[in-house]
Motif scaffolding. Sequence first.
Motif, PDB file in Angstrom:
ATOM      1  N   GLY A 166       0.806  -1.216   0.000  1.00 31.12           N
ATOM      2  CA  GLY A 166       0.000   0.000   0.000  1.00 31.12           C
ATOM      3  C   GLY A 166       0.836   1.261   0.000  1.00 31.12           C
ATOM      4  N   MET A 167       1.857   1.322   0.858  1.00 28.78           N
ATOM      5  CA  MET A 167       2.701   2.511   0.930  1.00 28.78           C
ATOM      6  C   MET A 167       3.559   2.659  -0.321  1.00 28.78           C
ATOM      7  N   LEU A 170       1.354   4.115  -2.951  1.00 21.48           N
ATOM      8  CA  LEU A 170       1.027   5.517  -2.664  1.00 21.48           C
ATOM      9  C   LEU A 170       2.180   6.452  -2.993  1.00 21.48           C
ATOM     10  N   LEU A 174       2.366   9.273  -6.037  1.00 18.68           N
ATOM     11  CA  LEU A 174       2.538  10.691  -5.715  1.00 18.68           C
ATOM     12  C   LEU A 174       3.758  11.284  -6.417  1.00 18.68           C
ATOM     13  N   TRP A 187      -0.571   5.197 -12.934  1.00 20.66           N
ATOM     14  CA  TRP A 187      -1.210   4.318 -11.956  1.00 20.66           C
ATOM     15  C   TRP A 187      -0.792   2.862 -12.162  1.00 20.66           C
TER      16      TRP A 187
END
Length: 227
Positions: A166-167, A170, A174, A187
């Motif tokens: 997940g991190m 993310l 970003l 993405w």
Amino acid sequence: MFWLESVHPLWFPLSVIGIFLLCIVLLAEGLNRFTAMDGELTRKVVHIGTGNVILLAWWFNIPSWLGIGASIIASCLALVSYFTPILPSINSVGRRSLGTFFYAVSIGVLISWFWPMGQPQYAVLGILVMTWGDGMAAVIGQQFGKHPYEVWGSHKSWEGSLAMMGMSFLVSALVLLSSVDNSGLTWITALLVAIMATSLEMFSKLGIDNLTVPLVSGFLAYFVLNF
């Protein structure tokens, strides 16, 4: 982003980075020496805190030679601390690992490759995936890991691996969204990086993931978006 370099001489960003690093090390050493916090958690304070220096280097457009030199110095300090525990918060007693050394080496390799190309975002991506992905995997895994598994003698948890994925997704998204025009492919790239980074972290030994995760993440994102 890079306008600050023309406004301030080199001493200004170096002072900011130096103060930031000193605060991180002093915080970790204080937690290690004066609190009952687990030694592994204090290592992650250093791990996560120092990794974010790459954002300052990117923001201030630090010259590549300076980043490479800092990486060499950090690598030497990590090796010294591995054999002589001068900084317990870097290499905790009872957990022999060259992870901090590999971490510093990976930063130097990524900066030396992508900074001269004018593509620093890929170096930043690789380092931040390791910084936040691996860092949060350890924290979440230790604190909330209720479903353990073992790979080649390494004990992991599904909670920690999901935090890693997940991190990683993310921070990759970003960084790329802030610097790459192709937002659609961004993405997909972030997802591929997250899957690969998590897989490499699962099969790590002796801290080698601190080398493989940032390098593979940075180069994978670069090749997917440029080829």
